[in-house]
Design a protein around this motif. Structure first.
Motif, short mmCIF file in Angstrom:
data_model
loop_
_atom_site.label_atom_id
_atom_site.label_comp_id
_atom_site.label_asym_id
_atom_site.label_seq_id
_atom_site.Cartn_x
_atom_site.Cartn_y
_atom_site.Cartn_z
N ALA A 46 0.82 -1.21 0.00
CA ALA A 46 0.00 0.00 0.00
C ALA A 46 0.85 1.26 0.00
O ALA A 46 0.61 2.20 -0.78
N SER A 47 1.85 1.32 0.87
CA SER A 47 2.65 2.54 0.98
C SER A 47 3.47 2.77 -0.29
O SER A 47 3.62 3.91 -0.75
N ARG A 48 3.97 1.70 -0.89
CA ARG A 48 4.80 1.86 -2.09
C ARG A 48 3.96 2.17 -3.32
O ARG A 48 4.39 2.94 -4.18
N VAL A 49 2.76 1.60 -3.40
CA VAL A 49 1.86 1.97 -4.49
C VAL A 49 1.51 3.45 -4.39
O VAL A 49 1.52 4.19 -5.38
N ALA A 50 1.22 3.91 -3.17
CA ALA A 50 0.87 5.32 -2.97
C ALA A 50 2.04 6.24 -3.32
O ALA A 50 1.86 7.25 -4.00
N ALA A 51 3.24 5.89 -2.87
CA ALA A 51 4.41 6.72 -3.14
C ALA A 51 4.71 6.78 -4.63
O ALA A 51 5.03 7.84 -5.19
N THR A 52 4.59 5.63 -5.30
CA THR A 52 4.84 5.59 -6.74
C THR A 52 3.81 6.42 -7.50
O THR A 52 4.15 7.07 -8.51
N ALA A 53 2.56 6.41 -7.03
CA ALA A 53 1.50 7.15 -7.71
C ALA A 53 1.75 8.65 -7.70
O ALA A 53 1.20 9.38 -8.55
N LEU A 54 2.56 9.13 -6.78
CA LEU A 54 2.84 10.57 -6.72
C LEU A 54 3.64 11.04 -7.93
O LEU A 54 3.77 12.25 -8.15
N GLY A 55 4.17 10.12 -8.69
CA GLY A 55 4.88 10.48 -9.91
C GLY A 55 3.97 10.65 -11.11
O GLY A 55 4.44 11.00 -12.20
N GLU A 56 2.67 10.42 -10.93
CA GLU A 56 1.72 10.58 -12.04
C GLU A 56 1.59 12.05 -12.44
O GLU A 56 1.80 12.95 -11.62
N THR A 57 1.20 12.27 -13.68
CA THR A 57 0.94 13.62 -14.18
C THR A 57 -0.52 13.98 -13.91
O THR A 57 -1.43 13.25 -14.31
N VAL A 58 -0.73 15.07 -13.20
CA VAL A 58 -2.10 15.53 -12.90
C VAL A 58 -2.20 17.01 -13.23
O VAL A 58 -1.19 17.71 -13.33
#
Length: 341
Positions: A46-58
């Motif tokens: 969960a924590s690593r999926v969340a951290a990785t998602a912060l690299g998405e373009t929004v």
């Protein structure tokens, strides 16, 4: 005009946990800490999926961008939990800071924290989304009582447990000389705010050393949970600033970093179970904070549970005694009957 200066991050499993379920991001101008929870390896995922998602373009900037990134992280954690039976029920806290044009925009879910150290003072910027924090805010607990409350591991908001999540967001106008700290509760449950200040102030010129000493302080105090700290400083525009894209790497998704050497780490004989974080639905948390059950009965849960356990023990003892008396009487009757033959 202010600019970003140095930044660093550090994570340690602590003294009582085998796995590190924290993840962190130190990628100027974006910084974050996520503290995962969930059976097996769910918390790590969960924590690593969340951290990785912060690299998405929004879309957006400032607070809007931070909230959008956290919502995307929530969506990805939620979807992963639905698709992976081993990750069912997992969740994570997250605290994110974004520096843009002299403004630090912060988004927050859970009980990880953001602090500002300015003018030799430390201020907690975020409010914990936890049961004991709610009880303190409503005056039902003192801060000292909250530190040892049996339900201190109950959090009321996390990523990944629902399709949507409420995000606390706000902005801080940064000043040259400011130092921001983002950390998991593995630090703040072991080290008080003033002690954090005492550790950091003499090490302002070496943030790596400050991070190491905070982790060491938490471990010396017990190290009951994973410990993660992320620092970033603000300097005068034109001073030596962080290079664009300069990154402190975080653990990759699914990879568990080996424990770091620490003189204070407990042996296997010393190791005791740590208290796991539990997420409760908002309506149940509100009922608990109000001192009532969801069905309307009054009384704090913790008090009821403490009273119920002795009561059940007395009942069990009475049943055992009664059965013993009955068995004794039966044996006596059988013996008397045998004597009469």
């Amino acid at each position: 005009m202010s600019a970003l200066g140095r930044s660093t991050g550090l994570s340690h499993p602590g003294r009582r946990r085998r796995r590190n379920e924290d993840a962190w991001v130190c990628h100027p101008p974006l910084f974050a800490v996520a503290d995962g929870m969930g059976g097996a390896r769910g918390g790590e995922i969960a924590s690593r999926v969340a951290a990785t998602a912060l690299g998405e373009t929004v879309d957006g900037s400032g607070e809007a961008r931070v909230v959008a990134l956290i919502q995307e992280a929530n969506r990805q954690v939620y979807e992963r939990a639905r698709e992976d039976s081993d990750a069912s029920g997992m969740g994570t806290t997250i605290t994110v800071a974004l520096f843009e044009n002299g403004i630090v925009s912060i988004g927050h879910v859970g009980d990880s924290r953001a602090y500002l150290i300015r003018d030799h003072k430390v201020d907690q910027l975020t409010e914990d989304h936890s049961l004991v924090a709610e009880l303190v805010r409503t005056g039902r607990l003192s801060p000292e009582e909250a530190e040892s409350h049996p339900q201190r591991s109950v959090i009321t908001r996390a990523l990944g447990t629902d399709p949507d999540v409420d995000v606390d967001s706000f902005s801080v106008e940064a000043k040259p000389g400011d130092l921001f700290l983002i950390c998991s509760d593995g630090l703040t449950s072991m080290v008080g705010d003033e002690e954090i200040l005492d550790v950091v102030e003499p090490r302002r010129e070496n943030l790596d050393e400050a991070a190491k000493e905070l982790v060491a302080s938490a471990n010396r105090s017990g190290g009951e949970d994973n410990i993660t700290v992320v620092f970033f400083e603000v300097v005068e525009d034109g001073a030596q600033a962080a290079a664009p894209g300069e990154t402190k790497p975080m653990p990759a998704l699914g990879v568990v970093p080996p424990p770091q050497a620490d003189e204070d780490t407990l042996t296997e004989l010393d190791r005791v179970p740590a208290i796991d974080t539990m997420i409760v639905p908002p309506e149940e948390a509100r009922a608990m904070a109000a001192g009532t059950r969801a069905d309307g009965d009054s009384g704090l849960f913790a008090e009821e549970e403490r009273e119920a356990k002795p009561h059940l023990g007395v009942q069990a003892a009475r049943v055992i005694i009664a059965l013993g008396v009955i068995a004794g009487l039966l044996l006596l009757v059988i013996w008397l009957f045998g004597q009469s033959q």
